[in-house]
Scaffold this motif. Structure first.
Motif, PDB file in Angstrom:
ATOM      1  N   ILE A 296       0.856  -1.176   0.000  1.00 13.46           N
ATOM      2  CA  ILE A 296       0.000   0.000   0.000  1.00 13.46           C
ATOM      3  C   ILE A 296       0.895   1.230   0.000  1.00 13.46           C
ATOM      4  CG2 ILE A 296      -1.674   1.333   1.347  1.00 13.46           C
ATOM      5  CD1 ILE A 296      -2.765  -1.347   2.381  1.00 13.46           C
ATOM      6  N   SER A 297       0.695   2.097  -0.970  1.00 13.99           N
ATOM      7  CA  SER A 297       1.502   3.310  -1.081  1.00 13.99           C
ATOM      8  C   SER A 297       0.598   4.523  -0.911  1.00 13.99           C
ATOM      9  CB  SER A 297       2.190   3.359  -2.460  1.00 13.99           C
ATOM     10  OG  SER A 297       2.907   4.569  -2.618  1.00 13.99           O
ATOM     11  N   VAL A 298       0.823   5.263   0.170  1.00 15.28           N
ATOM     12  CA  VAL A 298      -0.016   6.424   0.498  1.00 15.28           C
ATOM     13  C   VAL A 298       0.753   7.704   0.201  1.00 15.28           C
ATOM     14  CG1 VAL A 298      -1.323   7.623   2.290  1.00 15.28           C
ATOM     15  CG2 VAL A 298      -1.160   5.107   2.317  1.00 15.28           C
ATOM     16  N   LEU A 299       0.135   8.586  -0.574  1.00 15.80           N
ATOM     17  CA  LEU A 299       0.706   9.896  -0.856  1.00 15.80           C
ATOM     18  C   LEU A 299      -0.086  10.932  -0.084  1.00 15.80           C
ATOM     19  CD1 LEU A 299       2.478  11.935  -2.425  1.00 15.80           C
ATOM     20  CD2 LEU A 299       0.768  11.826  -4.281  1.00 15.80           C
ATOM     21  N   LEU A 300       0.603  11.685   0.763  1.00 12.44           N
ATOM     22  CA  LEU A 300      -0.023  12.751   1.556  1.00 12.44           C
ATOM     23  C   LEU A 300       0.401  14.104   0.995  1.00 12.44           C
ATOM     24  CD1 LEU A 300      -1.534  13.949   4.012  1.00 12.44           C
ATOM     25  CD2 LEU A 300       0.586  13.651   5.326  1.00 12.44           C
ATOM     26  N   ILE A 301      -0.584  14.913   0.602  1.00  5.22           N
ATOM     27  CA  ILE A 301      -0.307  16.255   0.094  1.00  5.22           C
ATOM     28  C   ILE A 301      -0.956  17.259   1.030  1.00  5.22           C
ATOM     29  CG2 ILE A 301      -0.602  17.851  -1.836  1.00  5.22           C
ATOM     30  CD1 ILE A 301      -0.761  15.469  -3.701  1.00  5.22           C
ATOM     31  N   ASP A 302      -0.103  18.060   1.678  1.00  6.52           N
ATOM     32  CA  ASP A 302      -0.593  19.055   2.652  1.00  6.52           C
ATOM     33  C   ASP A 302       0.446  20.160   2.751  1.00  6.52           C
ATOM     34  OD1 ASP A 302      -1.377  20.427   5.139  1.00  6.52           O
ATOM     35  OD2 ASP A 302      -2.661  18.676   5.476  1.00  6.52           O
TER      36      ASP A 302
ATOM     37  N   GLU B   4       2.706   4.298  10.285  1.00 10.69           N
ATOM     38  CA  GLU B   4       4.125   3.945  10.255  1.00 10.69           C
ATOM     39  C   GLU B   4       4.434   2.557  10.814  1.00 10.69           C
ATOM     40  OE1 GLU B   4       5.179   6.362  14.407  1.00 10.69           O
ATOM     41  OE2 GLU B   4       6.181   6.876  12.533  1.00 10.69           O
ATOM     42  N   ARG B   5       3.540   2.014  11.642  1.00 13.81           N
ATOM     43  CA  ARG B   5       3.808   0.690  12.210  1.00 13.81           C
ATOM     44  C   ARG B   5       3.341  -0.447  11.321  1.00 13.81           C
ATOM     45  NH1 ARG B   5       1.007   2.035  17.870  1.00 13.81           N
ATOM     46  NH2 ARG B   5      -0.304   3.151  16.363  1.00 13.81           N
ATOM     47  N   GLU B   6       2.729  -0.125  10.197  1.00 11.19           N
ATOM     48  CA  GLU B   6       2.224  -1.143   9.272  1.00 11.19           C
ATOM     49  C   GLU B   6       3.310  -1.510   8.264  1.00 11.19           C
ATOM     50  OE1 GLU B   6      -0.807  -2.464   9.816  1.00 11.19           O
ATOM     51  OE2 GLU B   6      -0.791  -1.137  11.577  1.00 11.19           O
ATOM     52  N   ALA B   7       3.718  -2.788   8.283  1.00 15.35           N
ATOM     53  CA  ALA B   7       4.834  -3.234   7.448  1.00 15.35           C
ATOM     54  C   ALA B   7       4.541  -3.125   5.955  1.00 15.35           C
ATOM     55  CB  ALA B   7       5.197  -4.673   7.801  1.00 15.35           C
ATOM     56  N   ASP B   8       3.289  -3.229   5.572  1.00 17.19           N
ATOM     57  CA  ASP B   8       2.949  -3.223   4.149  1.00 17.19           C
ATOM     58  C   ASP B   8       2.494  -1.850   3.653  1.00 17.19           C
ATOM     59  OD1 ASP B   8       0.635  -3.319   5.712  1.00 17.19           O
ATOM     60  OD2 ASP B   8      -0.538  -4.291   4.126  1.00 17.19           O
ATOM     61  N   VAL B   9       2.676  -0.819   4.484  1.00 20.67           N
ATOM     62  CA  VAL B   9       2.237   0.525   4.113  1.00 20.67           C
ATOM     63  C   VAL B   9       3.439   1.464   4.055  1.00 20.67           C
ATOM     64  CG1 VAL B   9       0.781   2.497   4.707  1.00 20.67           C
ATOM     65  CG2 VAL B   9      -0.015   0.169   5.194  1.00 20.67           C
ATOM     66  N   THR B  10       3.572   2.182   2.951  1.00 23.79           N
ATOM     67  CA  THR B  10       4.589   3.227   2.839  1.00 23.79           C
ATOM     68  C   THR B  10       3.886   4.571   2.696  1.00 23.79           C
ATOM     69  OG1 THR B  10       4.715   2.958   0.433  1.00 23.79           O
ATOM     70  CG2 THR B  10       6.270   1.696   1.758  1.00 23.79           C
ATOM     71  N   LEU B  11       4.488   5.598   3.294  1.00 18.37           N
ATOM     72  CA  LEU B  11       3.889   6.934   3.286  1.00 18.37           C
ATOM     73  C   LEU B  11       4.871   7.931   2.700  1.00 18.37           C
ATOM     74  CD1 LEU B  11       1.643   8.939   4.119  1.00 18.37           C
ATOM     75  CD2 LEU B  11       2.754   9.085   6.365  1.00 18.37           C
ATOM     76  N   ARG B  12       4.397   8.722   1.749  1.00 18.86           N
ATOM     77  CA  ARG B  12       5.224   9.774   1.147  1.00 18.86           C
ATOM     78  C   ARG B  12       4.503  11.098   1.337  1.00 18.86           C
ATOM     79  NH1 ARG B  12       8.221  10.672  -3.708  1.00 18.86           N
ATOM     80  NH2 ARG B  12       8.580  12.926  -3.858  1.00 18.86           N
TER      81      ARG B  12
ATOM     82  N   LEU C  64      -8.408   5.899  10.164  1.00 13.63           N
ATOM     83  CA  LEU C  64      -7.612   6.297   9.001  1.00 13.63           C
ATOM     84  C   LEU C  64      -7.007   5.068   8.321  1.00 13.63           C
ATOM     85  CD1 LEU C  64      -6.211   8.388   7.191  1.00 13.63           C
ATOM     86  CD2 LEU C  64      -4.358   8.454   8.892  1.00 13.63           C
ATOM     87  N   LEU C  65      -6.405   4.184   9.125  1.00 14.66           N
ATOM     88  CA  LEU C  65      -5.789   2.977   8.579  1.00 14.66           C
ATOM     89  C   LEU C  65      -6.833   2.099   7.890  1.00 14.66           C
ATOM     90  CD1 LEU C  65      -3.394   1.072   8.217  1.00 14.66           C
ATOM     91  CD2 LEU C  65      -3.872   0.154  10.502  1.00 14.66           C
ATOM     92  N   ALA C  66      -7.991   1.956   8.524  1.00 12.27           N
ATOM     93  CA  ALA C  66      -9.052   1.121   7.947  1.00 12.27           C
ATOM     94  C   ALA C  66      -9.499   1.665   6.598  1.00 12.27           C
ATOM     95  CB  ALA C  66     -10.234   1.039   8.910  1.00 12.27           C
ATOM     96  N   ARG C  67      -9.644   2.984   6.508  1.00 14.50           N
ATOM     97  CA  ARG C  67     -10.088   3.581   5.248  1.00 14.50           C
ATOM     98  C   ARG C  67      -9.004   3.482   4.174  1.00 14.50           C
ATOM     99  NH1 ARG C  67     -14.759   7.285   5.726  1.00 14.50           N
ATOM    100  NH2 ARG C  67     -15.518   7.187   7.877  1.00 14.50           N
TER     101      ARG C  67
END
Length: 232
Positions: A8-14, A28-36, A118-121
Motif C-alpha cells: 500500500i503506497s499512500v501519498l499525503l499532500i498538505d 508507520e507501524r504497518e509493514a505493508d504501508v509506505t507513506l510519502r 484512518l488505517l481502515a479507510r
C-alpha cells in the motif's frame, strides 16, 4: 509458491508539514504501508505516478492548487484517474462534502481522524484500487492470449489449406505423369518401329519434347506437394 502481498503506497499532500507526523502515527507501524509526504499540490499527478500511489490523502485548503484542484488533476490523467482520493478538511460542512464527492473524491475525513479509522479507510480504498489494477492486468493478459490464439488459428488454417492444396496437386501431378509416360512410351515405340515419313518423324520428336516438358512440370508439382526442393 506464496503470492506476495501488494504494498500500500499512500501519498499525503498538505501544505503543513505537521500533517506528516499526525498521519504517520497511524500508518508507520504497518509493514505493508509506505507513506510519502509532499507539499507541492500542483505536482499531484507526477507525485502519484512516481510513488505508485494506491491512495492519495490531500488537504482541502491549501495555497495555490487546493484539494478540489488536486482531485481534478488526478482525475484528468489516464494514469491516475482511478487512484482513490481522500479529502482531509477541518470543515465538517455537508455542502463541502457534497462538492468533494461531486468533484471525484472517494472519501472525506475531518481533521484529524482516529489513527485506526484512518488505517481502515486507507486499507479499504487501496485494496479496491489494487484489485482493480489486478483485474485490468488480467483482462489485458486475456486479450493478448486471445490475439495470440487467433494468430495461431489463422496460421493453422493456412497450413491446413496449403496441405489440402498440396495433396490435390500431388494427385493431379501423379495422374498427369502416368498419362505422359503412356504417350511418351508409344511415341518412342513408333520411333523405334520406323516406317514413317520424315515429316512424321519430325512431328514425333516435337511431341516427345512436349512430353519431356510436361514431365518436368509434373516433377515441380510433385515437389510442391511434398514440401521439398527439386533435385538438380
Amino acid at each position: 509458491m506464496t503470492q506476495e502481498t501488494p504494498r500500500i503506497s499512500v501519498l499525503l499532500i498538505d501544505d503543513e508539514a505537521i500533517a506528516l507526523d499526525l498521519i504517520a502515527y497511524g500508518l508507520e507501524r504497518e509493514a505493508d504501508v509506505t507513506l510519502r509526504y509532499d507539499a507541492r499540490s500542483e505536482m499531484a499527478v507526477a507525485l502519484a505516478r512516481e510513488t505508485a500511489a494506491t491512495t492519495v490523502l490531500v488537504d482541502l485548503r491549501m495555497p495555490g492548487a487546493d484539494g478540489f484542484d488536486v482531485i481534478r488533476m488526478l482525475r484528468g490523467d489516464p494514469a491516475t484517474e482511478h487512484i482513490p482520493v481522500v479529502l482531509l478538511s477541518s470543515e465538517d460542512d455537508p455542502s463541502i462534502k457534497v462538492k468533494a464527492f461531486a468533484t471525484g473524491a472517494n472519501d472525506y475525513l475531518v481533521k484529524w481522524p482516529d489513527p485506526r479509522e484512518l488505517l481502515a479507510r486507507v486499507r479499504y480504498h487501496s485494496g479496491a484500487y489494487i484489485a482493480r489494477q489486478q483485474r485490468d492486468a488480467a483482462f489485458i493478459s486475456l486479450r493478448l492470449s486471445q490475439e495470440e490464439l487467433a494468430v495461431s488459428q489463422s496460421a493453422l488454417h493456412q497450413a491446413q489449406k496449403m496441405e489440402a492444396i498440396g495433396q490435390l496437386t500431388g494427385g493431379v501431378a501423379h495422374d498427369f505423369n502416368n498419362v505422359l509416360q503412356i504417350i511418351g512410351g508409344n511415341l518412342q515405340l513408333i520411333k523405334l518401329l520406323g516406317g514413317v515419313s520424315e515429316k512424321a518423324a519430325s512431328r514425333i520428336e516435337v511431341a516427345l519434347a512436349g512430353v519431356e516438358r510436361g514431365a518436368k512440370l509434373s516433377a515441380h508439382l510433385l515437389a510442391f506437394a511434398r514440401r521439398q526442393p527439386l533435385q538438380a
